[in-house]
Design a protein around this motif. Sequence first.
Motif, mmCIF file in Angstrom:
data_model
loop_
_atom_site.group_PDB
_atom_site.id
_atom_site.type_symbol
_atom_site.label_atom_id
_atom_site.label_comp_id
_atom_site.label_asym_id
_atom_site.label_seq_id
_atom_site.Cartn_x
_atom_site.Cartn_y
_atom_site.Cartn_z
ATOM 1 N N VAL A 176 3.780 -6.968 4.758
ATOM 2 C CA VAL A 176 2.703 -5.986 4.930
ATOM 3 C C VAL A 176 2.627 -5.148 3.663
ATOM 4 O O VAL A 176 3.469 -4.286 3.436
ATOM 5 N N PRO A 177 1.642 -5.385 2.801
ATOM 6 C CA PRO A 177 1.537 -4.578 1.570
ATOM 7 C C PRO A 177 1.138 -3.148 1.898
ATOM 8 O O PRO A 177 0.358 -2.901 2.812
ATOM 9 N N TYR A 178 1.684 -2.213 1.144
ATOM 10 C CA TYR A 178 1.382 -0.808 1.377
ATOM 11 C C TYR A 178 0.630 -0.199 0.193
ATOM 12 O O TYR A 178 -0.530 0.087 0.266
ATOM 13 N N GLN A 179 1.337 -0.017 -0.916
ATOM 14 C CA GLN A 179 0.702 0.558 -2.091
ATOM 15 C C GLN A 179 1.477 0.100 -3.321
ATOM 16 O O GLN A 179 2.390 -0.709 -3.210
ATOM 17 N N ASP A 180 1.093 0.620 -4.483
ATOM 18 C CA ASP A 180 1.676 0.140 -5.728
ATOM 19 C C ASP A 180 3.187 0.315 -5.785
ATOM 20 O O ASP A 180 3.880 -0.447 -6.456
ATOM 21 N N GLU A 181 3.727 1.324 -5.103
ATOM 22 C CA GLU A 181 5.169 1.595 -5.177
ATOM 23 C C GLU A 181 6.001 0.578 -4.391
ATOM 24 O O GLU A 181 7.187 0.425 -4.629
ATOM 25 N N THR A 182 5.399 -0.112 -3.438
ATOM 26 C CA THR A 182 6.147 -0.987 -2.542
ATOM 27 C C THR A 182 6.541 -2.289 -3.237
ATOM 28 O O THR A 182 5.740 -2.919 -3.909
ATOM 29 N N ALA A 183 7.817 -2.684 -3.051
ATOM 30 C CA ALA A 183 8.311 -3.963 -3.571
ATOM 31 C C ALA A 183 9.284 -4.547 -2.553
ATOM 32 O O ALA A 183 9.988 -3.817 -1.859
ATOM 33 N N CYS A 184 9.335 -5.871 -2.468
ATOM 34 C CA CYS A 184 10.210 -6.547 -1.508
ATOM 35 C C CYS A 184 11.077 -7.577 -2.232
ATOM 36 O O CYS A 184 10.641 -8.206 -3.205
#
Length: 259
Positions: A176-184
């Motif tokens: 589930v992508p959130y915003q630019d800060e999110t990484a998995c």
Amino acid sequence: MSRKAILALLLAALTLTAGCSFLAPNPESYSSTYDYSVGVDATGTLEDVTIRVPLPQVDGETVVDADVVAPNGTVEAFDATVVETAYGPMLELTADEFVVETRYYRFVEEDGLGRREEISESEYDPSNPNHQRVDQRTVRVHVTQEATYPIETRTPVGESPTFYPAATRELADCRVPYQDETACFDYDAPVYLSYDAPADARVSGSIMLTGSNEWFAGGWTGNSYTDHVTFRVTGPRDGWIVANGTTETGRGNYPSPEP
């Protein structure tokens, strides 16, 4: 200076002051927590059981002790303790026998509220949509622990508690992508499973840690990271397996305010 100019300056000053008061957190308006949960499901009876799952750790020390996860030394059907392993401290669940029996339920409604009640096998009607047959047994434990604000949530590995901080994490797509800060990131997560079981018995597990910051600035907001380990196996087991690990970082709003 004209009356209109003075009024404009007063309004500007009032707006700036109100804006600062509205946006800035006060000492009572921010908090940080760790949420740790473990779930184990089995579709067949297990015997002579030992299961070891990860605990959140930083610098080799866990932030969730056994007396927090299992205050009386048990997690439902299991005895629970913390053991040291080659992969750091882990939660060990043991039992002579973990019995799984088929159970039957029906859903009923009273006074506008629904609930589930257990019924006998003879009462069970597989054609009735309000009847349910459960062929597995589930054990769950969840604890929340306060932390010092703020938790590092964008780059938590090595800075904040995670599972297997020494594991090699590879960048992956977020579900589930959130915003630019999110990484998995995906990684291999060793889990110890040892028990006798029927050949068709399925055992699955879910271990999750979430570190969260929250603050009030005109409304509640915050940021977090999540570490999640899952496994699914069939039949008897006797040793370490490689489970699936996923770390999600940078979920929420940034930058967070300093206390």
